[in-house]
Design a protein around this motif. Sequence first.
Motif, short mmCIF file in Angstrom:
data_model
loop_
_atom_site.label_atom_id
_atom_site.label_comp_id
_atom_site.label_asym_id
_atom_site.label_seq_id
_atom_site.Cartn_x
_atom_site.Cartn_y
_atom_site.Cartn_z
N UNK A 161 0.81 -1.22 0.00
CA UNK A 161 0.00 0.00 0.00
C UNK A 161 0.85 1.27 0.00
N UNK A 162 1.95 1.28 0.73
CA UNK A 162 2.78 2.48 0.78
C UNK A 162 3.25 2.91 -0.60
N UNK A 163 3.73 1.97 -1.38
CA UNK A 163 4.19 2.30 -2.73
C UNK A 163 3.03 2.67 -3.64
N UNK A 164 1.87 2.07 -3.44
CA UNK A 164 0.71 2.43 -4.25
C UNK A 164 0.25 3.85 -3.96
N UNK A 165 0.30 4.24 -2.68
CA UNK A 165 -0.01 5.63 -2.32
C UNK A 165 1.00 6.57 -2.96
N UNK A 166 2.28 6.22 -2.86
CA UNK A 166 3.33 7.05 -3.45
C UNK A 166 3.11 7.22 -4.95
N UNK A 167 2.79 6.13 -5.62
CA UNK A 167 2.61 6.17 -7.07
C UNK A 167 1.37 6.98 -7.46
N UNK A 168 0.28 6.80 -6.72
CA UNK A 168 -0.96 7.50 -7.09
C UNK A 168 -0.82 9.00 -6.90
N UNK A 169 -0.26 9.42 -5.79
CA UNK A 169 -0.08 10.85 -5.56
C UNK A 169 1.02 11.41 -6.48
N UNK A 170 2.05 10.60 -6.73
CA UNK A 170 3.11 11.04 -7.62
C UNK A 170 2.61 11.29 -9.03
N UNK A 171 1.66 10.51 -9.48
CA UNK A 171 1.08 10.72 -10.82
C UNK A 171 0.38 12.06 -10.93
N UNK A 172 -0.02 12.63 -9.81
CA UNK A 172 -0.68 13.94 -9.82
C UNK A 172 0.31 15.09 -9.67
N UNK A 173 1.59 14.77 -9.66
CA UNK A 173 2.60 15.82 -9.61
C UNK A 173 3.26 16.00 -8.26
N UNK A 174 2.90 15.19 -7.27
CA UNK A 174 3.55 15.28 -5.96
C UNK A 174 4.99 14.77 -6.04
N UNK A 175 5.87 15.42 -5.34
CA UNK A 175 7.20 14.86 -5.08
C UNK A 175 7.07 13.95 -3.87
N UNK A 176 7.62 12.76 -3.97
CA UNK A 176 7.41 11.73 -2.94
C UNK A 176 8.65 11.59 -2.07
N UNK A 177 8.47 11.68 -0.76
CA UNK A 177 9.52 11.37 0.21
C UNK A 177 9.22 9.99 0.78
N UNK A 178 10.09 9.04 0.53
CA UNK A 178 9.92 7.67 0.99
C UNK A 178 10.72 7.48 2.28
N UNK A 179 10.05 7.09 3.34
CA UNK A 179 10.72 6.91 4.63
C UNK A 179 10.54 5.47 5.09
N UNK A 180 11.65 4.79 5.35
CA UNK A 180 11.59 3.43 5.87
C UNK A 180 12.73 3.20 6.86
N UNK A 181 12.58 2.16 7.67
CA UNK A 181 13.60 1.87 8.67
C UNK A 181 14.92 1.41 8.07
N UNK A 182 14.83 0.68 6.95
CA UNK A 182 16.02 0.13 6.31
C UNK A 182 16.09 0.63 4.87
N UNK A 183 17.31 0.80 4.39
CA UNK A 183 17.52 1.37 3.06
C UNK A 183 17.60 0.33 1.95
N UNK A 184 17.55 -0.95 2.32
CA UNK A 184 17.84 -2.01 1.35
C UNK A 184 16.97 -1.96 0.10
N UNK A 185 15.69 -1.61 0.24
CA UNK A 185 14.78 -1.65 -0.91
C UNK A 185 14.49 -0.27 -1.48
N UNK A 186 15.08 0.77 -0.91
CA UNK A 186 14.72 2.11 -1.34
C UNK A 186 15.12 2.40 -2.79
N UNK A 187 16.27 1.89 -3.21
CA UNK A 187 16.70 2.13 -4.60
C UNK A 187 15.70 1.54 -5.59
N UNK A 188 15.21 0.34 -5.29
CA UNK A 188 14.23 -0.29 -6.18
C UNK A 188 12.91 0.49 -6.17
#
Length: 242
Positions: free
Chosen positions: A13-40
């Motif tokens: 859900x987190x990535x789906x929210x990011x993608x849906x709002x990003x499609x409307x022109x939002x810049x997305x700040x992704x925050x997670x405890x670990x960085x391992x998957x952030x690049x993907x």
Amino acid sequence: MGVIAVLGVGPGLGMSIARRFGREGFTVALVSRQAARQAAYQESLRADGIESRAFQADVRDPVGLRKVLAAITDDLGPIDTVYFGPVAMEPGAGPMPITEVDAAAAREPFETLVLPAIELVSAVLPDMLDRGTGAILIPGGLSGKYPIPMLGRLAPASAALRMYVLTLHEALKDRGIYAATLTIGGLIQGGDIHAAVTRHFAQSEAEPPASLDPAEIAETAWSMYVGRELPESEFSTLPIPA
């Protein structure tokens, strides 16, 4: 459009929210405890033409939470919208029948879900009120709305979180700030829990339980954000108690 901070981002859900709002022109700040998957995550958003930045923080740590929110603001500008995805619980801290719950068992969901959400709001709300605009989206569990005995360990915290957000909605609706909750009952496709459950059922050759499409939930979240009236939407594959 502005900046959306997706806290506790995961592959569902987190990535789906990011993608849906990003499609409307939002810049997305992704925050997670670990960085391992952030690049993907960022590469996936970039493929859709969505600008994002990745930040590492444990949102259960009040100091770390405020530091990462300040870093997002310094890097990207004022935060228009925050989405707080519940943090994964520690091993053995999942559902427990209500008849087996004691105070110690009930405490952890409050510390993992409710208190970080309140800390988040207390951190971002003053700036939103100063600007007269902003949105706060916080998902919660169905056991906070209906009695589901087998999820009883989560029920007190889920109910508290739900009522906190609904009360925020009432307090802020005439001040330019939109607060709402997404009440979710069931597995969300693409998420880590869904993947683990799917593997379990594949090994047993049994049919896995029905699951929810995170893109559909994110679409509803966007419609709620645009309309700014509904304090809650419900999504469930679970039977609702009579």
